[in-house]
Design an enzyme around this catalytic site. Sequence first.
Site, PDB file in Angstrom:
ATOM      1  N   GLU A 175       0.805  -1.229   0.000  1.00  0.00           N
ATOM      2  CA  GLU A 175       0.000   0.000   0.000  1.00  0.00           C
ATOM      3  C   GLU A 175       0.834   1.272   0.000  1.00  0.00           C
ATOM      4  OE1 GLU A 175      -3.007  -0.027   3.012  1.00  0.00           O
ATOM      5  OE2 GLU A 175      -3.977  -1.815   2.231  1.00  0.00           O
ATOM      6  N   GLU A 362      -5.320  -8.633   0.864  1.00  0.00           N
ATOM      7  CA  GLU A 362      -5.976  -8.307   2.138  1.00  0.00           C
ATOM      8  C   GLU A 362      -7.438  -8.003   1.900  1.00  0.00           C
ATOM      9  OE1 GLU A 362      -4.419  -5.122   4.595  1.00  0.00           O
ATOM     10  OE2 GLU A 362      -2.365  -5.771   4.181  1.00  0.00           O
TER      11      GLU A 362
HETATM   12  C1  FCB Z   1      -4.457  -2.130   5.586  1.00  0.00           C
HETATM   13  C2  FCB Z   1      -3.059  -2.455   6.081  1.00  0.00           C
HETATM   14  C3  FCB Z   1      -3.020  -3.511   7.150  1.00  0.00           C
HETATM   15  C4  FCB Z   1      -4.185  -3.395   8.132  1.00  0.00           C
HETATM   16  C5  FCB Z   1      -5.492  -3.224   7.412  1.00  0.00           C
HETATM   17  C6  FCB Z   1      -6.682  -3.118   8.323  1.00  0.00           C
HETATM   18  O1  FCB Z   1      -4.462  -0.856   5.020  1.00  0.00           O
HETATM   19  O2  FCB Z   1      -2.263  -2.904   5.007  1.00  0.00           O
HETATM   20  O3  FCB Z   1      -1.780  -3.460   7.778  1.00  0.00           O
HETATM   21  O4  FCB Z   1      -3.952  -2.432   9.071  1.00  0.00           O
HETATM   22  O5  FCB Z   1      -5.436  -2.099   6.577  1.00  0.00           O
END
Ligand code: FCB
Length: 456
Positions: A175, A362
Amino acid sequence: MSPHSVYPALSSHCFPRDFIWGVATAAPQIEGAAFLDGKSASTWDAFCRVPGKVLNGDTLDVACDHYHRYEEDFDLLVKLGIRHYRLSIAWPRICPDGDHRVNQAGLAFYHRVFDALASRGITPWVTLYHWDLPQCLEEQGGWRNRAVVKAFASYADIVVRAFAGKVKNWITLNEISCFTRMAYGTGRKAPGLCEPEQVVNQTYHHALLCHGEGVRAVREHGGLAAKVGLTDNPSIPVPVSTSEQDISAAAEAFGEDNIRVLDPIHHGHYTERYRRLTGKNGAACEKDDFSLISLPTDFLGLNIYWGYFVRASCNGTVERMDFPASYPRTSSPWHALVPQALHWGPRFVHGLYAPKEILITEHGAGYDDDVIVDGEIKDLHRRDCLRTYLREMLDTIDAGVPVKGYFLWSLLDNFEWQDGYLRRFGIVHNDFNTQRRTPKLSAEWYAAVIAANRLQ
Ligand code: FCB
């Protein structure tokens, strides 16, 4: 009559046979041992000590104490049938001085981790950088200083060389916008600065170069079977209807939102649109930058939690719609529940850039009220959120988009950055006083999805 003939299984709820099911974590959020065995401070170790920056003054010092409890945590993966595990390596544990000098104890820790995973038949997916810049590098300008690229290249070389025999799947950076814009532009994340727009664009550019160095390191030292890609969190406009006009409006907004990361990586230059939108604040580049930035990758990782709605307005422009106050959310104020983001995000990415493979690196949901009642955490809210998003992901796969895997964030409740330990994203509850782990109802549900390879 058997209940199965009354309620036949829904075959369309099946995932492809070799679908990758995993969970994701990150070193700073779970490891603890923040100053042990030669690790130096990261920007987050420093930031959490600035009053008012992290909720309740929470620190990363102990976190989930995963540094000492990884065996127990990996036993949990086995129990839940999870065969793929995304983790990150802490840069300040390997290179505490931010240069070529290696902390052998740091390498030894991750050797133990990879051996423990291998002995359980679990495949590691390793992120080189998940926001924990060595604080000593921040003191030299951090992501604002082009010197970060050389430091990262050296770190990436060290790590990939050391673990090439044990790791085949690499993610360069996690990110980019969160450790550039949110760290140097809006000040929400470490180091918490509010720099002018040109400086922010420059931090993006340095991050792109580091991504390139990560790809290069994996190609040079990772071995033939190694795969590498970036994890991005694109902003995802979702068409409010499936009319051609609304879909085009959303596609237009998607292109505009992602000029800083996905465009340069896939096109090998900043586009005309980047120049137009950034004007005199665009990043300064050097001659060969883009041959490094656009080195071919094997997959693109997408972190997808939310999106926003758009539609074509009558005058032909794109209308970005605000969320009404009653729109459903998790406990995170930024997290409006937009399951279709898991459909349109991969779809736009596929249409615009056609990466070989897409992985959802994620997705998850954070809530503040996951309490243990009679030994159980009945997080129906999380289960429902995951299930609704996964249904959308199935549609995406059915539409021919090459989504090959999904990593749920997160295995454990952990240090949620500026929200400290309040916001719980785990499918396994962690009691931060006792470090006792208790799988939630959502963990059992996810285990059943994986076992059956279909939605439950
Ligand atoms: C993302 C991050 C991760 C976590 C989630 C909830 O942006 O990559 O580390 O904190 O959010």
